[in-house]
Design an enzyme around this catalytic site. Structure first.
Site, short mmCIF file in Angstrom:
data_model
loop_
_atom_site.label_atom_id
_atom_site.label_comp_id
_atom_site.label_asym_id
_atom_site.label_seq_id
_atom_site.Cartn_x
_atom_site.Cartn_y
_atom_site.Cartn_z
N ARG A 22 -41.00 -17.61 -56.91
CA ARG A 22 -41.42 -16.28 -56.45
C ARG A 22 -41.94 -16.38 -55.02
NH1 ARG A 22 -44.37 -14.12 -61.97
NH2 ARG A 22 -42.47 -14.32 -63.22
N SER A 113 -41.59 -10.31 -61.59
CA SER A 113 -42.40 -9.78 -62.69
C SER A 113 -43.32 -8.65 -62.28
CB SER A 113 -43.18 -10.93 -63.30
OG SER A 113 -43.85 -10.48 -64.44
N HIS A 114 -44.61 -8.88 -62.40
CA HIS A 114 -45.61 -7.83 -62.16
C HIS A 114 -46.03 -7.76 -60.69
CE1 HIS A 114 -47.23 -11.74 -62.83
NE2 HIS A 114 -48.31 -11.42 -62.15
N LYS A 126 -35.24 -17.08 -61.52
CA LYS A 126 -35.42 -18.24 -62.40
C LYS A 126 -34.18 -18.45 -63.23
CE LYS A 126 -37.69 -15.96 -66.26
NZ LYS A 126 -38.82 -15.86 -67.14
N ASP A 277 -44.40 -4.15 -67.62
CA ASP A 277 -44.48 -4.55 -66.22
C ASP A 277 -43.13 -4.46 -65.51
OD1 ASP A 277 -43.27 -6.64 -67.52
OD2 ASP A 277 -44.08 -8.15 -66.16
N ASP A 279 -40.57 -6.41 -64.95
CA ASP A 279 -39.34 -6.87 -65.60
C ASP A 279 -39.36 -6.69 -67.11
OD1 ASP A 279 -41.34 -8.82 -65.76
OD2 ASP A 279 -39.89 -10.43 -66.03
N ASP A 281 -41.40 -7.73 -69.57
CA ASP A 281 -41.80 -8.73 -70.57
C ASP A 281 -43.27 -8.62 -70.95
OD1 ASP A 281 -42.71 -9.76 -68.20
OD2 ASP A 281 -41.74 -11.73 -68.40
N ARG A 282 -44.07 -7.96 -70.13
CA ARG A 282 -45.49 -7.83 -70.47
C ARG A 282 -45.77 -6.51 -71.18
NH1 ARG A 282 -49.31 -10.36 -65.82
NH2 ARG A 282 -48.15 -12.28 -65.57
N THR A 344 -50.31 -22.49 -70.03
CA THR A 344 -49.85 -21.17 -69.60
C THR A 344 -48.39 -21.27 -69.15
OG1 THR A 344 -52.03 -20.48 -68.93
CG2 THR A 344 -50.19 -19.40 -67.83
N GLU A 363 -49.81 -14.66 -75.14
CA GLU A 363 -50.66 -15.12 -74.04
C GLU A 363 -51.62 -14.00 -73.67
OE1 GLU A 363 -48.64 -17.95 -71.11
OE2 GLU A 363 -47.25 -16.29 -71.35
N SER A 365 -52.25 -13.11 -70.85
CA SER A 365 -51.73 -12.41 -69.68
C SER A 365 -50.75 -11.29 -70.07
CB SER A 365 -51.03 -13.41 -68.75
OG SER A 365 -50.05 -14.12 -69.47
N LYS A 376 -41.16 -13.41 -73.37
CA LYS A 376 -42.06 -12.43 -73.92
C LYS A 376 -41.40 -11.06 -73.81
CE LYS A 376 -45.14 -12.58 -69.92
NZ LYS A 376 -44.53 -13.61 -69.07
N ARG A 496 -58.46 -17.65 -61.73
CA ARG A 496 -58.71 -16.93 -62.97
C ARG A 496 -59.84 -17.62 -63.73
NH1 ARG A 496 -54.36 -13.77 -62.60
NH2 ARG A 496 -52.24 -14.58 -62.58
C1 G16 Z 1 -45.76 -15.54 -66.15
C2 G16 Z 1 -45.49 -16.48 -67.28
C3 G16 Z 1 -46.55 -16.39 -68.32
C4 G16 Z 1 -47.92 -16.57 -67.70
C5 G16 Z 1 -48.10 -15.58 -66.59
C6 G16 Z 1 -49.39 -15.76 -65.82
O1 G16 Z 1 -45.63 -14.23 -66.59
O2 G16 Z 1 -44.24 -16.23 -67.87
O3 G16 Z 1 -46.30 -17.35 -69.29
O4 G16 Z 1 -48.91 -16.40 -68.66
O5 G16 Z 1 -47.06 -15.71 -65.67
O6 G16 Z 1 -49.34 -16.96 -65.17
P1 G16 Z 1 -50.41 -17.33 -64.08
O7 G16 Z 1 -51.74 -17.23 -64.76
O8 G16 Z 1 -50.03 -18.73 -63.69
O9 G16 Z 1 -50.31 -16.32 -62.96
P2 G16 Z 1 -44.72 -13.20 -65.81
O10 G16 Z 1 -44.89 -11.92 -66.57
O11 G16 Z 1 -45.28 -13.17 -64.43
O12 G16 Z 1 -43.35 -13.77 -65.87
#
Ligand code: G16
Length: 543
Positions: A22, A113-114, A126, A277, A279, A281-282, A344, A363, A365, A376, A496
């Site tokens: 990213r 993602s978000h 990815k 979010d 994409d 998945d959240r 994570t 998770e 998150s 997810k 975090r």
């Molecule tokens: C990604 C990962 C998750 C992780 C999240 C937060 O989510 O797929 O498994 O929990 O990032 O990660 P970090 O705490 O390292 O920012 P996503 O939704 O961004 O693909």
């Protein structure tokens, strides 16, 4: 059509983070940058000649351009067929579903993602493997190494493919099939959930509001909630995907999904609220004037899984990331099923699911899912709740309170400090680590330190070891402070701090988490010397 071989300088910064590479859009727009990464993927994963891969993204700015480049590179690298979502769109869980359904060799997911989108925002890419899940660390590490050394890439000289029309197109010797981005995924949801029961719930006047945050889930939500489940049209909001997400930050939490939060805490609040979010998945789950933490949501779905058709015979096991609260551990104990604690990153669940050891994963998150895909899945989590609500006919709050009465409450919160200078974040982590030798057995307020470590995980299936996955300060009563740096940011560092305290006393369950965690937060701020090191006096986001 000719295949051109083009020189690239190689890039030293193409290390995939928690979930793929990213970077700022501007970084991806540098000459050869995207191509360098894509060729490194092809060289590393060695797609067999003639094999099928899947391609799609969350529709953010640069999605279309990137899709055209990747298609031409796939054609030049001997890929047989690419299934690409219409308009270049596939939500992350939908892509996982398509990879599995059509037994593709793997897929490329284009998303940050978000993270915000637009020309000034972020982009990401990815590689997902045959099981539909993110490539494991040994592959992402190899891609990173290759990206540094790469000196040339291959690309077909050809006109762009028409991505908006369903159909099959030729690109050199490769076939491009533009597929319906929604149908396969919506069909899978209809297999798992009792759509008739949820339909009856809506028919009885149940009201919900789903916020797609101008991101990828809009069309999916429209098909599933409105067309297939008969929810009123105003049950979804911000459902038109925009390349910059309407200028918003498509992260479904209490801060960034404030429009939805205001509705659910307002006078005319519907019974149920949810958001997803960038994409898809959240997920965030809300009841009327009530927020369900992702950790509790996982535990509650696990405890009530047999209400859902797809899981009516029970679940094999559960897994959660280390910072996620232990609420689901208590459910697993009661159900007498295994519970795994992983670092994570969704990629760590893949082996456990492939081996049939776990059915549900989650998770803190805002990620929850099951073995139906290997990502997810935001809408899946929303449907879990709708299915449970349809069966129980209780409010979200009543379901959560009943759960806490039975299992106790793992009071939980996460504090995020975004955009810190990397040097300060590292200094803070170092400062905490240095205290690990003398912290055990110390009394800090009403908490006594039991142990401290930097979490390390040995995958029980393939024996691979992942170290340095977050600092843990574990207290004797089971409470925890966890501190780690995000692996998904693109600039600076995000720190975090995760806080968890177990509260068995029912009379205190209705209290606010921030109130219940006040002392633990003070201890964490003191241990980290956060204000002295960073100058910050409050978090960017509190969950
Ligand atoms: C990604 C990962 C998750 C992780 C999240 C937060 O989510 O797929 O498994 O929990 O990032 O990660 P970090 O705490 O390292 O920012 P996503 O939704 O961004 O693909």
């Amino acid at each position: 059509m000719t295949i051109r071989t083009i020189s690239t300088p190689g890039f030293n910064d193409q290390k995939p983070g928690t979930s793929g590479l990213r970077k700022r859009v501007k970084v991806f727009q540098q000459p050869h940058y995207l191509e360098n990464f894509v060729q490194s993927v092809f060289d590393t994963v060695q797609i067999p000649a003639g094999a099928t891969i899947v391609l799609g993204g969350d529709g953010r700015f640069y999605n279309r351009e990137a899709i055209q480049v990747i298609l031409k590179m796939a054609a030049a690298n001997g890929v047989g067929r690419v299934l690409v979502g219409q308009a270049g769109i596939l939500s992350t869980p939908a892509e996982s579903c398509v990879i599995r359904k059509y037994q593709a060799f793997g897929g490329m997911v284009l998303s940050a993602s978000h993270n915000p989108g637009g020309p000034e925002g972020d982009f990401g890419i990815k590689f997902n493997i045959q099981n539909g899940g993110p490539a494991p660390e040994k592959i992402t590490e190899a891609i990173f190494e290759r990206a540094k050394q790469l000196r040339e890439y291959r690309i077909l000289e050809a006109a762009d493919i028409e991505l908006d029309q369903l159909g099959t197109y030729a690109l050199g010797d490769m076939q491009v099939e533009v597929i319906d981005a929604v149908r396969d995924y919506a069909d899978l949801m209809e297999e798992i959930f009792d759509f008739a029961a949820i339909k009856a719930l809506f028919a009885a006047g149940f009201r919900m509001k789903f916020d797609a945050m101008h991101a990828v889930t809009g069309p999916y939500a429209r098909e599933i909630f409105i067309r297939r489940l008969g929810a009123p049209a105003d049950s979804i909001m911000n459902a038109n995907p925009l390349p910059d997400f309407g200028g918003g930050h498509p992260d479904p939490n209490l801060t960034y999904a404030h429009e939805l939060v205001e509705i659910l805490y307002g006078a005319q609040a519907p019974e149920f609220g949810a958001a997803s979010d960038g994409d898809g998945d959240r997920n965030m789950i809300l009841g009327k004037h009530f927020f369900v933490t992702p950790s509790d949501s996982l535990a509650i779905i696990a405890a009530n899984a047999t209400c859902i058709r797809g899981y009516r015979d029970g679940i094999a096991g559960v897994a959660r990331s280390m910072p996620t609260s232990g609420a689901v551990d208590r459910v697993a104990k009661a159900l007498n099923i295994p519970c795994f604690e992983t670092p994570t990153g969704w990629k760590f669940f893949g082996n456990l699911m492939d081996a049939g050891k776990v059915t549900l994963c989650g998770e803190e998150s805002f990620g929850t899912s099951s073995s139906h895909v290997r990502e997810k899945d935001g809408l899946w989590a929303v449907l879990c709740w709708l299915n449970i609500l349809a069966v129980k006919r209780l409010s979200v709050e009543q379901i959560v309170m009943a759960h806490w009465r039975e299992f106790g409450r793992n009071v939980y919160s996460r504090l995020d400090y975004e955009d810190l200078p990397v040097s300060q974040a590292n200094q803070l982590m170092q400062h905490v680590t240095e205290q690990f030798t003398h912290l055990p057995c110390q009394q800090l307020g009403s908490y006594r330190v039991h142990a401290c470590d930097n979490f390390s995980y040995t995958d029980p299936i393939d024996g691979s070891v992942s170290r340095n996955q977050g600092l843990r300060i574990l207290f004797e009563d089971g409470s925890r402070i966890v501190i780690r740096l995000s692996g998904t940011g693109t600039e600076g560092a995000t720190l975090r701090i995760y806080l968890e305290a177990y509260e068995p006393d029912t009379s205190r369950h209705a209290l606010d988490a921030q109130e219940l965690l006040k002392e633990l937060i003070k201890i964490a701020l003191n241990l980290t010397q956060l204000q002295a090191i960073t100058g910050r006096d409050k978090p960017t986001v509190i969950t």
